[in-house]
Design an enzyme around this catalytic site. Structure first.
Site, PDB file in Angstrom:
ATOM      1  N   TYR A 184       0.836  -1.198   0.000  1.00  0.00           N
ATOM      2  CA  TYR A 184       0.000   0.000   0.000  1.00  0.00           C
ATOM      3  C   TYR A 184       0.874   1.253   0.000  1.00  0.00           C
ATOM      4  O   TYR A 184       0.558   2.233  -0.676  1.00  0.00           O
ATOM      5  CB  TYR A 184      -0.947  -0.002   1.209  1.00  0.00           C
ATOM      6  N   ASN A 231     -12.685   0.280  -5.279  1.00  0.00           N
ATOM      7  CA  ASN A 231     -12.598  -0.146  -6.671  1.00  0.00           C
ATOM      8  C   ASN A 231     -13.793  -1.024  -7.037  1.00  0.00           C
ATOM      9  O   ASN A 231     -14.013  -2.063  -6.426  1.00  0.00           O
ATOM     10  CB  ASN A 231     -11.280  -0.910  -6.880  1.00  0.00           C
ATOM     11  N   CYS A 272      -6.781  -4.400  -7.930  1.00  0.00           N
ATOM     12  CA  CYS A 272      -6.490  -4.049  -6.541  1.00  0.00           C
ATOM     13  C   CYS A 272      -5.972  -5.256  -5.759  1.00  0.00           C
ATOM     14  O   CYS A 272      -5.350  -5.075  -4.703  1.00  0.00           O
ATOM     15  CB  CYS A 272      -7.717  -3.451  -5.880  1.00  0.00           C
ATOM     16  N   HIS A 273      -6.169  -6.450  -6.297  1.00  0.00           N
ATOM     17  CA  HIS A 273      -5.634  -7.637  -5.610  1.00  0.00           C
ATOM     18  C   HIS A 273      -4.111  -7.647  -5.616  1.00  0.00           C
ATOM     19  O   HIS A 273      -3.493  -8.384  -4.851  1.00  0.00           O
ATOM     20  CB  HIS A 273      -6.176  -8.926  -6.264  1.00  0.00           C
ATOM     21  N   GLU A 332      -0.547 -15.342 -10.861  1.00  0.00           N
ATOM     22  CA  GLU A 332       0.287 -14.347 -11.510  1.00  0.00           C
ATOM     23  C   GLU A 332       1.769 -14.549 -11.175  1.00  0.00           C
ATOM     24  O   GLU A 332       2.620 -14.375 -12.041  1.00  0.00           O
ATOM     25  CB  GLU A 332      -0.188 -12.947 -11.148  1.00  0.00           C
TER      26      GLU A 332
END
Length: 161
Positions: free
Chosen positions: A98, A121, A129-130, A156
């Site tokens: 963050y 979001n 946002c993940h 990812e």
């Protein structure tokens, strides 16, 4: 609203008349998604979601960048809108904290505001946002549950390796 099956459950998308994503997430609850759409954008809900859904399919088939190529329209204050644009540039497999996200959004002291942009979001997956985690590496929050956030980050990370 259009919904498709994903490995993490049903995924729904609300788009405008041009096919631009207004809201999305792992839910079948139209009212919950519609509530995320800014009131000034709600009159335009109802276009063809084929492009957005194809990007979700492509994401799960191995193209982690596919959702970033789909247009998104959200409305809020100046910082939040800028922060959502910045989020779209956070690379798959390279999550940020963050604090790092706040710095990327040109407001290094605004960690809470950056976290608020994630929380507000409406376009999950399309505005990733993940990909934002706490400074100690723990997940933080996610509207659709930490299990899904963890799974997306793992997908990812594995693809980026």
């Amino acid at each position: 609203m259009t919904t498709i099956a994903t490995p993490h459950g049903p995924f729904s998308v609300l788009v405008d008349s041009q096919g631009t994503v207004l809201a999305s997430g792992w839910t079948t609850d139209l009212d919950s998604l519609l509530a995320l759409v800014h009131p000034t954008l709600r009159d335009d809900v109802g276009g063809d979601a084929a492009v957005a859904l194809a990007a979700v399919d492509a994401y799960y088939a191995g193209d982690s960048s596919a959702p970033a190529r789909v247009p998104v329209r959200q409305h809020s204050g100046e910082f939040r809108m800028h922060a959502w644009d910045v989020l779209r540039r956070v690379a798959p497999g390279a999550p940020v904290t963050y604090t790092e996200f706040a710095a990327l959004a040109d407001r290094p002291a605004a960690t809470r505001a950056a976290a608020g942009a994630c929380a507000m979001n409406a376009a999950a997956l399309f505005v990733p946002c993940h990909r934002v985690v706490r400074s100690d590496g723990t997940l933080g929050g996610f509207r659709y549950g930490l299990d899904i956030k963890q799974a997306l980050l793992e997908i990812e990370r594995t693809r980026a390796a």
